[in-house]
Design an enzyme around this catalytic site. Structure first.
Site, PDB file in Angstrom:
ATOM      1  N   ASP A 162      16.935  -4.424   9.629  1.00 40.21           N
ATOM      2  CA  ASP A 162      17.705  -3.379  10.306  1.00 40.21           C
ATOM      3  C   ASP A 162      18.683  -4.007  11.305  1.00 40.21           C
ATOM      4  O   ASP A 162      19.839  -3.589  11.411  1.00 40.21           O
ATOM      5  CB  ASP A 162      16.740  -2.420  11.024  1.00 40.21           C
ATOM      6  CG  ASP A 162      15.607  -2.020  10.092  1.00 40.21           C
ATOM      7  OD1 ASP A 162      15.902  -1.419   9.051  1.00 40.21           O
ATOM      8  OD2 ASP A 162      14.440  -2.357  10.371  1.00 40.21           O
ATOM      9  N   HIS A 190      10.563   0.875  11.499  1.00 39.82           N
ATOM     10  CA  HIS A 190      11.389   0.522  10.335  1.00 39.82           C
ATOM     11  C   HIS A 190      11.403   1.727   9.396  1.00 39.82           C
ATOM     12  O   HIS A 190      10.617   1.819   8.460  1.00 39.82           O
ATOM     13  CB  HIS A 190      10.852  -0.719   9.618  1.00 39.82           C
ATOM     14  CG  HIS A 190      11.585  -0.943   8.313  1.00 39.82           C
ATOM     15  ND1 HIS A 190      12.906  -1.295   8.277  1.00 39.82           N
ATOM     16  CD2 HIS A 190      11.204  -0.811   7.024  1.00 39.82           C
ATOM     17  CE1 HIS A 190      13.306  -1.384   7.022  1.00 39.82           C
ATOM     18  NE2 HIS A 190      12.286  -1.084   6.243  1.00 39.82           N
TER      19      HIS A 190
HETATM   20  N1  LIG Z   1      10.260  -4.038   6.338  1.00 32.55           N
HETATM   21  C1  LIG Z   1      11.349  -4.076   5.593  1.00 32.55           C
HETATM   22  O1  LIG Z   1      12.469  -4.224   6.122  1.00 32.55           O
HETATM   23  C2  LIG Z   1      11.297  -3.920   4.102  1.00 32.55           C
HETATM   24  C3  LIG Z   1      10.111  -3.658   3.464  1.00 32.55           C
HETATM   25  N2  LIG Z   1      10.058  -3.536   2.106  1.00 32.55           N
HETATM   26  C4  LIG Z   1       8.733  -3.276   1.511  1.00 32.55           C
HETATM   27  O2  LIG Z   1       8.189  -4.505   1.041  1.00 32.55           O
HETATM   28  C5  LIG Z   1       7.193  -4.236   0.073  1.00 32.55           C
HETATM   29  C6  LIG Z   1       7.355  -5.138  -1.138  1.00 32.55           C
HETATM   30  O3  LIG Z   1       8.573  -4.865  -1.783  1.00 32.55           O
HETATM   31  P1  LIG Z   1       8.890  -5.512  -3.224  1.00 32.55           P
HETATM   32  O4  LIG Z   1       8.619  -6.962  -3.236  1.00 32.55           O
HETATM   33  O5  LIG Z   1      10.238  -5.029  -3.576  1.00 32.55           O
HETATM   34  O6  LIG Z   1       7.818  -4.748  -4.119  1.00 32.55           O
HETATM   35  P2  LIG Z   1       7.274  -5.145  -5.553  1.00 32.55           P
HETATM   36  O7  LIG Z   1       6.588  -3.929  -6.066  1.00 32.55           O
HETATM   37  O8  LIG Z   1       8.327  -5.814  -6.377  1.00 32.55           O
HETATM   38  O9  LIG Z   1       6.181  -6.249  -5.222  1.00 32.55           O
HETATM   39  C7  LIG Z   1       5.039  -5.979  -4.490  1.00 32.55           C
HETATM   40  C8  LIG Z   1       3.961  -6.897  -5.000  1.00 32.55           C
HETATM   41  O10 LIG Z   1       2.843  -6.739  -4.152  1.00 32.55           O
HETATM   42  C9  LIG Z   1       1.689  -6.811  -4.940  1.00 32.55           C
HETATM   43  N3  LIG Z   1       0.591  -6.183  -4.193  1.00 32.55           N
HETATM   44  C10 LIG Z   1       0.318  -4.864  -4.055  1.00 32.55           C
HETATM   45  N4  LIG Z   1      -0.802  -4.697  -3.333  1.00 32.55           N
HETATM   46  C11 LIG Z   1      -1.236  -5.938  -2.995  1.00 32.55           C
HETATM   47  C12 LIG Z   1      -2.344  -6.407  -2.282  1.00 32.55           C
HETATM   48  N5  LIG Z   1      -3.250  -5.571  -1.773  1.00 32.55           N
HETATM   49  N6  LIG Z   1      -2.487  -7.737  -2.128  1.00 32.55           N
HETATM   50  C13 LIG Z   1      -1.581  -8.594  -2.668  1.00 32.55           C
HETATM   51  N7  LIG Z   1      -0.512  -8.205  -3.375  1.00 32.55           N
HETATM   52  C14 LIG Z   1      -0.338  -6.882  -3.530  1.00 32.55           C
HETATM   53  C15 LIG Z   1       2.056  -6.100  -6.239  1.00 32.55           C
HETATM   54  O11 LIG Z   1       1.223  -6.479  -7.296  1.00 32.55           O
HETATM   55  C16 LIG Z   1       3.497  -6.567  -6.424  1.00 32.55           C
HETATM   56  O12 LIG Z   1       3.587  -7.737  -7.212  1.00 32.55           O
HETATM   57  C17 LIG Z   1       7.325  -2.735  -0.228  1.00 32.55           C
HETATM   58  O13 LIG Z   1       6.329  -2.060   0.527  1.00 32.55           O
HETATM   59  C18 LIG Z   1       8.698  -2.392   0.295  1.00 32.55           C
HETATM   60  O14 LIG Z   1       8.804  -1.036   0.624  1.00 32.55           O
HETATM   61  C19 LIG Z   1      11.164  -3.694   1.329  1.00 32.55           C
HETATM   62  C20 LIG Z   1      12.374  -3.963   1.924  1.00 32.55           C
HETATM   63  C21 LIG Z   1      12.539  -4.072   3.345  1.00 32.55           C
HETATM   64  O1  LIG Z   2      13.787   1.663   1.935  1.00 36.21           O
HETATM   65  C1  LIG Z   2      12.937   1.037   1.275  1.00 36.21           C
HETATM   66  O2  LIG Z   2      12.061   1.549   0.557  1.00 36.21           O
HETATM   67  C2  LIG Z   2      12.927  -0.458   1.384  1.00 36.21           C
HETATM   68  C3  LIG Z   2      13.169  -0.816   2.775  1.00 36.21           C
HETATM   69  O3  LIG Z   2      12.291  -0.746   3.604  1.00 36.21           O
HETATM   70  C4  LIG Z   2      14.517  -1.155   3.184  1.00 36.21           C
HETATM   71  O4  LIG Z   2      15.364  -1.508   2.339  1.00 36.21           O
HETATM   72  O5  LIG Z   2      14.779  -1.091   4.383  1.00 36.21           O
END
Ligand SMILES: NC(=O)C1=CN([C@@H]2O[C@H](COP(=O)(O)OP(=O)(O)OC[C@H]3O[C@@H](n4cnc5c(N)ncnc54)[C@H](O)[C@@H]3O)[C@@H](O)[C@H]2O)C=CC1
Ligand SMILES: O=C([O-])CC(=O)C(=O)O
Length: 328
Positions: A162, A190
């Site tokens: 952000d 967030h």
């Molecule tokens: N804080 C932030 O600024 C942001 C947060 N996110 C969040 O990050 C997270 C991951 O996003 P992506 O990599 O795109 O998702 P993704 O779905 O591509 O990958 C997530 C991975 O986590 C694994 N997983 C699920 N539960 C688990 C557990 N208990 N232990 C270990 N691994 C586990 C899944 O098998 C999957 O491979 C999502 O919750 C998304 O919303 C995404 C973008 C920005």
């Molecule tokens: O919006 C979402 O689901 C993923 C995220 O947290 C971001 O891009 O900031």
């Protein structure tokens, strides 16, 4: 003399953020070009996920990174977090069809309770934890509450994406180089309620607020653009932000570990009551970092418009954190 390797645990390692993150950690972009790392990668105990993780590990090996001193694949947080110095908790339960926010909170409460307990049991006592998986602030709060033997201050949530989004929007609006902005911050959760605040920001000593001088743009364009950027990326890409999220995770951990040289960065950290935020709430604050510690920037004046923004994001966070209390 070369440094001793440090242990870096990453959860959700076979996911899209994992794929954009691991190679950069292994190349030294997070902890320095002289710091060897051992990657301890966690995925769910599911054949498809574990196979995907094997593929990622093969690719990491094929990069022949000189700083990569070891790679481990895990399906249990109790082994994945053993002696870990850094833990990037990326894996989380995404929202499925028909799932309400409360269901999402409950599903993630289970994951982050288990991971917090595992960190409590086996991680280094100085472990630095960054929660990326959404809802990031509340997941960090759950992990922190589940790890009573570790210092609460070691648990942080990612607001850096952000912060970086806000910097980029301001640079485009006012025509300065994005790297030149100082004293920017994003308060709160967030989520779209976050309050991005450039009232104190400067470029070459000049006030960014004065340069822009447009409160209508601030309220009607800047804040909604930054707040809804995640949704805009999902709409455009069909997938949520991954490379920019991984980049923000690298920025967050690098600055925490190596210092921000007096600059402000935004981190989601447990409040000690600063700015009237109740103690323990994991909230986005301006911080400076030095010697592996962060310090909340205190004493900033909060005007009525900003107070309203901070109150709104705080209320949302309190609602989330109240919603999981019975599960902790
Ligand atoms: N804080 C932030 O600024 C942001 C947060 N996110 C969040 O990050 C997270 C991951 O996003 P992506 O990599 O795109 O998702 P993704 O779905 O591509 O990958 C997530 C991975 O986590 C694994 N997983 C699920 N539960 C688990 C557990 N208990 N232990 C270990 N691994 C586990 C899944 O098998 C999957 O491979 C999502 O919750 C998304 O919303 C995404 C973008 C920005
Ligand atoms: O919006 C979402 O689901 C993923 C995220 O947290 C971001 O891009 O900031």
């Amino acid at each position: 003399m070369s440094k001793k390797p440090v242990r870096v645990a990453v959860t959700g390692a076979a996911g899209q953020i994992g794929y954009a993150l691991l190679f950069r950690i292994a190349s030294g972009e997070m902890l320095g070009k002289d710091q060897p790392v051992i990657l301890q990668l966690l995925e769910i105990p599911d054949e498809k996920a574990q196979n995907a993780l094997k593929g990622v590990i093969m690719e990491l090996e094929d990069c022949a990174f000189p700083l990569l001193a070891g790679i481990e694949a895990h399906s249990d947080p109790l082994t994945a977090f053993k002696d870990t110095d850094y833990a990037l908790l990326v894996g989380a339960r995404p929202r499925g069809p028909g799932m309400e926010r409360a269901d999402l909170l409950a599903a993630n409460a289970q994951i982050f309770t288990a991971q917090g307990k595992a960190l409590n049991a086996v991680a280094s006592r100085n472990v630095k934890v960054l929660v990326v998986g959404n809802p990031a602030n509340t997941n960090a709060y759950i992990a922190m509450k589940s790890a009573p033997d570790l210092p609460a201050k070691n648990f942080t949530a990612m607001l850096r994406l952000d912060h970086n989004r806000a910097a980029s929007q301001l640079a485009a609006k006012a025509g300065f180089k994005v790297g030149d902005i100082k004293h920017l911050t994003v308060w709160g959760n967030h989520s779209p309620t976050m309050y991005a605040d450039y009232r104190f920001a400067t470029v070459d000593g000049k006030s960014v607020k004065d340069m822009i001088n447009d409160q209508v743009w601030n309220k009607d364009v800047f804040l909604p653009t930054v707040g809804k950027r995640g949704a805009a990326i999902i709409a455009a890409r069909g997938l949520s932000s991954a490379a920019s999220a991984a980049n923000a995770a690298i920025d967050h951990m690098r600055d925490w570990a190596l210092g921000s040289n007096g600059e402000w960065v935004t981190m989601g950290v447990p409040s000690n009551g600063e700015y009237g935020i109740p103690a323990g709430i994991v909230f986005g604050f301006p911080v400076t970092t030095e010697n592996g510690e962060y310090k909340i920037v205190e004493g900033l004046e909060i005007d009525a418009f900003s107070q309203e923004g901070i109150d709104k994001t705080l209320a949302e966070l309190q609602g989330e954190q109240d919603g999981v209390k019975h599960l902790l």
